[in-house]
Motif scaffolding. Structure first.
Motif, mmCIF file in Angstrom:
data_model
loop_
_atom_site.group_PDB
_atom_site.id
_atom_site.type_symbol
_atom_site.label_atom_id
_atom_site.label_comp_id
_atom_site.label_asym_id
_atom_site.label_seq_id
_atom_site.Cartn_x
_atom_site.Cartn_y
_atom_site.Cartn_z
ATOM 1 N N VAL A 1 -3.094 -5.134 -11.629
ATOM 2 C CA VAL A 1 -2.871 -4.064 -10.651
ATOM 3 C C VAL A 1 -3.999 -3.041 -10.725
ATOM 4 N N ALA B 1 -6.457 -2.190 -7.656
ATOM 5 C CA ALA B 1 -6.481 -0.817 -7.137
ATOM 6 C C ALA B 1 -7.883 -0.231 -7.199
ATOM 7 N N THR B 2 -8.617 -0.511 -8.272
ATOM 8 C CA THR B 2 -9.982 0.002 -8.383
ATOM 9 C C THR B 2 -10.884 -0.629 -7.335
ATOM 10 N N ARG C 1 -10.040 -1.277 -4.384
ATOM 11 C CA ARG C 1 -9.807 -0.502 -3.164
ATOM 12 C C ARG C 1 -10.473 0.868 -3.240
ATOM 13 N N TRP D 1 -6.165 5.737 -5.109
ATOM 14 C CA TRP D 1 -6.270 4.406 -5.699
ATOM 15 C C TRP D 1 -6.642 4.482 -7.182
ATOM 16 N N VAL E 1 -3.523 5.240 -9.074
ATOM 17 C CA VAL E 1 -2.714 4.024 -9.214
ATOM 18 C C VAL E 1 -3.266 3.156 -10.343
ATOM 19 N N ALA E 2 -4.589 3.014 -10.395
ATOM 20 C CA ALA E 2 -5.208 2.196 -11.452
ATOM 21 C C ALA E 2 -4.954 2.789 -12.831
ATOM 22 N N LEU F 1 3.898 -2.413 -6.597
ATOM 23 C CA LEU F 1 2.453 -2.189 -6.480
ATOM 24 C C LEU F 1 1.718 -3.497 -6.223
ATOM 25 N N LEU G 1 -0.584 -4.119 -2.978
ATOM 26 C CA LEU G 1 -2.000 -4.484 -3.069
ATOM 27 C C LEU G 1 -2.282 -5.806 -2.367
#
Length: 306
Positions: free
Chosen positions: A30, A34-35, A37, A49, A52-53, A236, A240
């Motif tokens: 995840v 996220a990274t 993005r 983002w 989130v990461a 998540l 993603l």
């Protein structure tokens, strides 16, 4: 006099190590997605983002892996409880150090100095999270750590954190992200079990006759782990998978730039030259002028043949 206690790290067999690795792998995956993005994004979207990461890597991949593995930790002769305040502190510490590391490497655009700073800081933070979690243990005895294993676990944490930050910056595509997350899960688990291999416990006399120590039992963490970590992580992953990937975001930005350029050109008043257009070429002094037709004078009768 305290006596050395017998410790079992796998009281539930291979269930807890397997679940701990699964949690670490999913959290790392995840975080990588996220990274990916965040890299082509900007502004609030980029910060979101990265947050989130940080939560995925710090909470699910590192902290949850630690406490799922600790469900299998058993000391013969005493009950085990956990101080809730220190346990929550270890969670906050894990998320903060990972977020700091991601912020440094993204601000430094992956330069060597950013990895050289962020990797050790994040690794030391991960090791601090582990030993803060260990200090939350309440039992009728004292926990001690072998210095050799402490140093080795810190080295593994620094190397794993640096590799994780490098992967967060440079890994592209879902297959590569999955492969990197598999390796990161192994590194996080290796750090934990290396540290636990150097852990010993000295029990006080008649520990079994004493009342249970204060704090939360291991079972009290199961439901919060499932509801607070497991379900959000699954959501998540689904989010993603359905959101735009890095290439789509970059294409969107390119299309937006082209649209803005066309709109600016259309808004310029008529009669003005477009920005950057070359000036019309004037007469060139070195070019040959068109030859004038010869002056033949008044037209006369055609000359005949002699």
């Amino acid at each position: 006099m305290e006596a050395a206690a017998e410790i079992d790290h796998f009281s539930y067999g291979w269930v807890t190590p397997a679940l701990a690795y699964l949690s670490s792998f999913v959290g790392a995956l995840v975080a990588l997605l996220a990274t990916s993005r965040a890299r082509p994004s900007d502004g609030a979207r980029r910060v979101g983002w990265l947050a989130v990461a940080a939560v995925a890597l710090g909470c699910s991949s590192i902290w949850s892996m630690h406490f799922i593995a600790m469900l299998g930790f058993d000391v013969h002769g005493t009950a085990i409880r956990y101080d809730v305040g220190l346990t929550v502190l270890s969670l906050v510490l894990a998320v903060l150090v990972v977020g700091l590391g991601l912020a440094v490497v993204t601000a430094g655009r992956g330069r060597l100095w950013s990895l050289a700073v962020a990797g050790p800081v994040t690794g030391l933070g991960v090791a601090a999270m582990h030993y803060t979690g260990m200090s939350s243990i309440q039992m009728h005895g004292t926990v001690h750590h072998d210095r050799t294993f402490v140093v080795l676990s810190v080295v593994i944490a620094v190397v794993a954190a640096t590799a994780a930050l490098w992967a967060a910056l440079y890994v592209r595509g879902r297959p590569a992200s999955v492969a990197a997350a598999l390796v990161m899960g192994v590194a996080v688990c290796a750090m934990h079990y290396t540290a636990m291999a150097g852990t010993g416990v000295e029990l006080v006399p008649d520990a079994l006759l004493r009342s249970p120590p204060p704090g939360a039992a291991e079972a009290d963490f199961v439901l919060p782990l499932l509801l607070g970590v497991g379900l959000p992580t699954i959501l998540l992953v689904q989010l993603l998978l359905v959101t735009d990937n890095e290439r789509q975001i970059e294409q969107e930005r390119t299309t937006r730039r082209r649209f803005d350029a066309l709109r600016r050109a259309a808004e310029e008043p008529e009669g003005t030259e477009p920005r950057g257009a070359a000036a019309p070429a004037g007469p060139d002094m070195f070019s040959a002028a068109p030859a004038a037709p010869p002056d033949s004078g008044p037209a006369g009768p055609p000359r005949g043949r002699r």
